[in-house]
Design a protein around this motif. Sequence first.
Motif, short mmCIF file in Angstrom:
data_model
loop_
_atom_site.label_atom_id
_atom_site.label_comp_id
_atom_site.label_asym_id
_atom_site.label_seq_id
_atom_site.Cartn_x
_atom_site.Cartn_y
_atom_site.Cartn_z
N ASP A 43 2.08 -10.61 -7.92
CA ASP A 43 2.15 -11.42 -9.14
C ASP A 43 0.80 -11.51 -9.85
O ASP A 43 0.70 -11.29 -11.06
CB ASP A 43 2.67 -12.82 -8.80
CG ASP A 43 2.86 -13.69 -10.04
OD1 ASP A 43 3.70 -13.34 -10.88
OD2 ASP A 43 2.13 -14.69 -10.18
N LEU A 44 -0.26 -11.82 -9.11
CA LEU A 44 -1.59 -11.94 -9.72
C LEU A 44 -2.10 -10.59 -10.21
O LEU A 44 -2.72 -10.49 -11.28
CB LEU A 44 -2.58 -12.56 -8.74
CG LEU A 44 -2.46 -14.07 -8.52
CD1 LEU A 44 -3.42 -14.53 -7.43
CD2 LEU A 44 -2.76 -14.82 -9.81
N GLU A 45 -1.85 -9.55 -9.44
CA GLU A 45 -2.27 -8.21 -9.85
C GLU A 45 -1.58 -7.81 -11.15
O GLU A 45 -2.18 -7.20 -12.04
CB GLU A 45 -1.94 -7.20 -8.75
CG GLU A 45 -2.84 -7.28 -7.53
CD GLU A 45 -2.42 -8.35 -6.54
OE1 GLU A 45 -3.13 -8.54 -5.54
OE2 GLU A 45 -1.38 -9.00 -6.76
N HIS A 100 -3.31 -9.65 -13.98
CA HIS A 100 -4.70 -9.23 -14.26
C HIS A 100 -4.84 -7.74 -14.51
O HIS A 100 -5.87 -7.29 -15.01
CB HIS A 100 -5.61 -9.64 -13.10
CG HIS A 100 -5.81 -11.12 -12.97
ND1 HIS A 100 -6.68 -11.84 -13.76
CD2 HIS A 100 -5.21 -12.04 -12.16
CE1 HIS A 100 -6.65 -13.12 -13.44
NE2 HIS A 100 -5.76 -13.27 -12.47
N GLY A 124 -5.23 -10.67 -5.49
CA GLY A 124 -4.60 -11.89 -5.02
C GLY A 124 -5.02 -12.22 -3.60
O GLY A 124 -6.02 -11.71 -3.09
N PRO A 125 -4.27 -13.08 -2.91
CA PRO A 125 -4.62 -13.48 -1.55
C PRO A 125 -4.74 -12.31 -0.57
O PRO A 125 -5.65 -12.29 0.26
CB PRO A 125 -3.46 -14.40 -1.15
CG PRO A 125 -2.95 -14.95 -2.46
CD PRO A 125 -3.11 -13.84 -3.44
N ARG A 152 -8.06 -10.59 -1.21
CA ARG A 152 -9.20 -11.33 -0.66
C ARG A 152 -9.30 -11.14 0.85
O ARG A 152 -10.40 -10.97 1.39
CB ARG A 152 -9.08 -12.81 -1.02
CG ARG A 152 -9.27 -13.09 -2.50
CD ARG A 152 -9.44 -14.56 -2.78
NE ARG A 152 -8.21 -15.31 -2.53
CZ ARG A 152 -7.24 -15.51 -3.43
NH1 ARG A 152 -7.36 -14.98 -4.64
NH2 ARG A 152 -6.17 -16.23 -3.14
N SER A 180 -0.96 -8.39 3.47
CA SER A 180 0.03 -9.45 3.25
C SER A 180 0.80 -9.75 4.53
O SER A 180 1.29 -10.88 4.72
CB SER A 180 0.99 -9.06 2.13
OG SER A 180 1.72 -7.90 2.47
#
Length: 235
Positions: free
Chosen positions: A63-65, A68, A74-75, A78, A203
């Motif tokens: 979702d974050l990728e 952006h 994303g998590p 990181r 993940s």
Amino acid sequence: MAEQNAPPGARQFIPPQAGTLAELRTAAAGCRGCELHRDATQTVFGRGDESARVVFVGEQPGDLEDQHGLPFVGPAGRLLRRAVDDAGLDPAHLYITNAVKHFRHELRGRRRIHQTPDQVHIVACRPWLVAEFARLRPELVVVLGATAAKALLGPAFRVTRQRGALLPWPAAAEHPQDFTRASVDDTGTDAPAARLLATIHPSAVLRADNQEIAYRGLVDDLTVAARALTGSTTP
């Protein structure tokens, strides 16, 4: 017929004159090779050092990728960066990409829930991966998770059985001829033999019942990769 229902694939969207990763990235923004582009915010192409010693291949953007336009921000990204540091890999000489370049998901209310890409999406997007490798000369390919393993090594490969083992690249690929390069320059010098290592996707660590043990397993696998670059065999 399944072939009639198959998406057109990415090949037609790859300009034959594209000589750099930046040109490929620009072209990928317009990819309509499968239906995933319809619900995604944007194409998420690979990023990193064009002369990277190590190429990481993951599953698909999250979702974050997707928001952006960058992989592994994303998590899971990181956590991967922390594992890279703990394993002793140099983050300055990495290239990170995904087997599938659009975010596959389903809506639940306002939330976008990750869905694993199907084989049809892996096949449709595979030309981008082949094009990236055609412009990269890594010493090591690190495959993160089952979807990436299927994209590169075929559906019979099992990460759970073969993780952490160094395999010859591209001989280990499902279609090694797609990734073989005869020479590195006009002198005809043979390209150095690269190797491949498969491990779990970061993940999976985040979903694990015991994250500490799962994380240590990921770092152990990446440490094998780091030692392969230095030629060390010390356990």
